[in-house]
Design an enzyme around this catalytic site. Structure first.
Site, PDB file in Angstrom:
ATOM      1  NE  ARG A  42      81.156  40.997  52.883  1.00  0.00           N
ATOM      2  CZ  ARG A  42      80.369  41.900  53.467  1.00  0.00           C
ATOM      3  NH1 ARG A  42      80.273  43.121  52.947  1.00  0.00           N
ATOM      4  NH2 ARG A  42      79.696  41.608  54.561  1.00  0.00           N
ATOM      5  CG  PHE A  58      74.283  47.982  51.425  1.00  0.00           C
ATOM      6  CD1 PHE A  58      75.109  46.894  51.663  1.00  0.00           C
ATOM      7  CD2 PHE A  58      73.058  48.041  52.070  1.00  0.00           C
ATOM      8  CE1 PHE A  58      74.721  45.893  52.541  1.00  0.00           C
ATOM      9  CE2 PHE A  58      72.660  47.033  52.946  1.00  0.00           C
ATOM     10  CZ  PHE A  58      73.496  45.954  53.186  1.00  0.00           C
ATOM     11  CE1 TYR A  65      75.713  46.954  60.671  1.00  0.00           C
ATOM     12  CE2 TYR A  65      74.342  48.644  61.656  1.00  0.00           C
ATOM     13  CZ  TYR A  65      74.679  47.864  60.574  1.00  0.00           C
ATOM     14  OH  TYR A  65      73.994  47.998  59.390  1.00  0.00           O
ATOM     15  CE  LYS A  66      77.759  47.358  57.633  1.00  0.00           C
ATOM     16  NZ  LYS A  66      77.190  48.102  56.517  1.00  0.00           N
ATOM     17  CG  ASP A 107      76.398  54.701  53.341  1.00  0.00           C
ATOM     18  OD1 ASP A 107      77.167  54.421  54.287  1.00  0.00           O
ATOM     19  OD2 ASP A 107      75.273  54.199  53.201  1.00  0.00           O
TER      20      ASP A 107
HETATM   21  C1  LIG Z   1      75.730  47.972  56.263  1.00  0.00           C
HETATM   22  C2  LIG Z   1      75.159  48.988  55.353  1.00  0.00           C
HETATM   23  C3  LIG Z   1      73.835  49.462  55.526  1.00  0.00           C
HETATM   24  C4  LIG Z   1      72.950  48.878  56.574  1.00  0.00           C
HETATM   25  O1  LIG Z   1      71.843  49.685  56.870  1.00  0.00           O
HETATM   26  P1  LIG Z   1      71.013  49.464  58.205  1.00  0.00           P
HETATM   27  O2  LIG Z   1      69.870  50.366  58.101  1.00  0.00           O
HETATM   28  O3  LIG Z   1      71.932  49.780  59.352  1.00  0.00           O
HETATM   29  O4  LIG Z   1      70.608  48.023  58.275  1.00  0.00           O
HETATM   30  C5  LIG Z   1      73.402  50.464  54.672  1.00  0.00           C
HETATM   31  N1  LIG Z   1      74.195  50.968  53.705  1.00  0.00           N
HETATM   32  C6  LIG Z   1      75.452  50.519  53.512  1.00  0.00           C
HETATM   33  C7  LIG Z   1      76.295  51.122  52.432  1.00  0.00           C
HETATM   34  C8  LIG Z   1      75.960  49.501  54.317  1.00  0.00           C
HETATM   35  O5  LIG Z   1      77.182  49.035  54.110  1.00  0.00           O
END
Ligand SMILES: *Cc1c(COP(=O)(O)O)cnc(C)c1O
Length: 399
Positions: A358, A115, A211-212, A186
């Site tokens: 998705r 990400f 939050y996911k 992660d």
């Molecule tokens: C959703 C997601 C994030 C989001 O990071 P925030 O700091 O919470 O906005 C980061 N890394 C990955 C791999 C994600 O899927």
């Protein structure tokens, strides 16, 4: 208990009438208990107890108490997980501490499927350190070959946010350790989605968001895990007062708190923590194996039905369920417009550039009937080219 006896648990969630929500991989829906808990925290805790809430309502312990609840879902033991901040911050903390464990090595290895914020945080840290560090990216398929003795830290996201492709945590962690590197996972798209056993994997650090799949609500705090045997030696990058060994001694100099507590930074978001705490009740009595079995069944059904009925769509996720997380992606040139047409018909998925549609499958509140109904609507949109209407092609800020 068989999985059909306890899943789904739709009655625990507020799901708008007629809506099929296939976006719990991005933002989980509202658990009914969360709205009640937040209302109570606002009125009787904040409202009536004011500052005494830190003691009488246990606000100060929230980050570690709720951390223990998350730990159970990712195969970790008590006092190894703490909550706070956002995932981007937790990535920075884990990476910075990991690099300080390997002062003679300069390479951070990640993959092109990670990400962007994880990569950006690494880039920022590299430039701040100004000490010859380098972020190296390989293709996700080539991670094992790319791990060599120059690598200080391997930092990967377990499940790819775009395609759902899932790394083999144990094999990669073993290879990292064999090369003398530190491993960070992660779990943004894993926690609450697929079984994870951090202690069996043996990685030094893990981070993730809530939050996911964990339904903690927009802006819910992130989590960080440190392997138990290391936690007392890890050097924290962000030395906030609540990660101090004795915050209310108000000393002039920083001394890290014991173990995982040192990864706390500042004041916890009490209302968000309350929402998350209540949201986690939905997991009581459900095992991640039950969730996984149901998720595989739903994903398979969607791949088979959508694939058969909509030959224009190209499966972008691994076909084998062992290699896939809890989401399915299809590639289609006009994918953005297709998603908009689906949303207009109350089927919520999302779009990731350049052409990925998705769909997240979350067995707590999605069942076979929802999947089949979503396939009916998708089929109609594709067959009748409904996506071709101009109104579905106008891009919005958040996709
Ligand atoms: C959703 C997601 C994030 C989001 O990071 P925030 O700091 O919470 O906005 C980061 N890394 C990955 C791999 C994600 O899927």
């Amino acid at each position: 208990m068989s999985k059909t006896a306890i899943l789904p648990r739709k009655d625990l969630f507020h799901l708008p009438d007629g809506l099929i929500y296939l976006d719990g991989n991005s933002l989980g829906p509202l658990p009914r208990s969360a709205s009640e808990r937040v209302a109570k925290t606002v009125s009787s805790e904040w409202g009536d107890h004011l500052i005494t809430g830190w003691n009488v309502d246990g606000w100060m312990e929230q980050p570690s108490r709720i951390g223990n609840r998350i730990a159970k879902l990712v195969g970790a033991s008590d006092a190894t997980v703490v909550l706070g901040d956002t995932l981007s911050i937790k990535v920075y903390q884990a990476l910075s501490s990991a690099l300080s464990m390997k002062p003679d090595r300069k390479v951070i290895l990640s993959d092109t499927g990670n990400f962007p914020t994880d990569l950006y945080m690494a880039q920022g840290l590299v430039s701040q350190l100004s000490d010859g560090h380098e972020l190296k990216l390989c293709e996700p398929e080539n991670v094992l070959e790319a791990i060599d003795e120059n690598v200080a830290v391997v930092m990967l996201t377990h499940v790819d946010y775009r395609t759902g492709r899932m790394h083999d945590m144990e094999t990669i962690t073993r290879a990292a350790h064999r090369a003398g590197a530190v491993m960070i996972w992660d779990l943004a798209h894993s926690a609450g989605a697929v079984p994870v056993n951090l202690e069996a994997v043996g990685c030094e650090f893990a981070v993730g968001c809530t939050y996911k799949y964990l339904n903690g609500g927009p802006g819910a705090p992130a989590f960080i895990y440190i392997r138990k045997d290391l936690a007392d030696d890890v050097r924290p990058a962000l030395c906030g007062w609540l990660g101090h060994d004795s915050p209310f001694a108000f000393e002039q100099s920083y001394r890290p708190a014991k173990a995982i507590e040192r990864m706390r930074v500042g004041t916890p978001p009490v209302l968000q923590m309350a929402a998350l705490d209540a949201a986690l009740d939905a997991w009581d009595g459900v095992s991640m194996d039950d969730i996984r079995a149901a998720s595989v069944e739903l994903c398979e059904l969607f791949i088979n039905e959508a694939g058969r009925r909509c030959p224009q769509l190209q499966l972008a996720s691994p076909r084998k369920s062992e290699l896939r997380g809890s989401q399915v992606s299809f590639a289609f040139e006009e994918g953005y417009a297709v998603i908009q047409a689906l949303v207009a018909r109350k089927v919520i998925g999302d779009f990731r550039a350049p052409d990925l549609m998705r769909f997240g499958f979350t067995p707590l509140y999605i069942d076979r009937e929802d999947v089949l109904k979503a396939c009916d609507i998708l089929e109609e949109i594709m067959r009748d080219k409904i996506w071709d209407e101009e109104k579905y092609k106008k891009k919005q800020a958040v996709t």
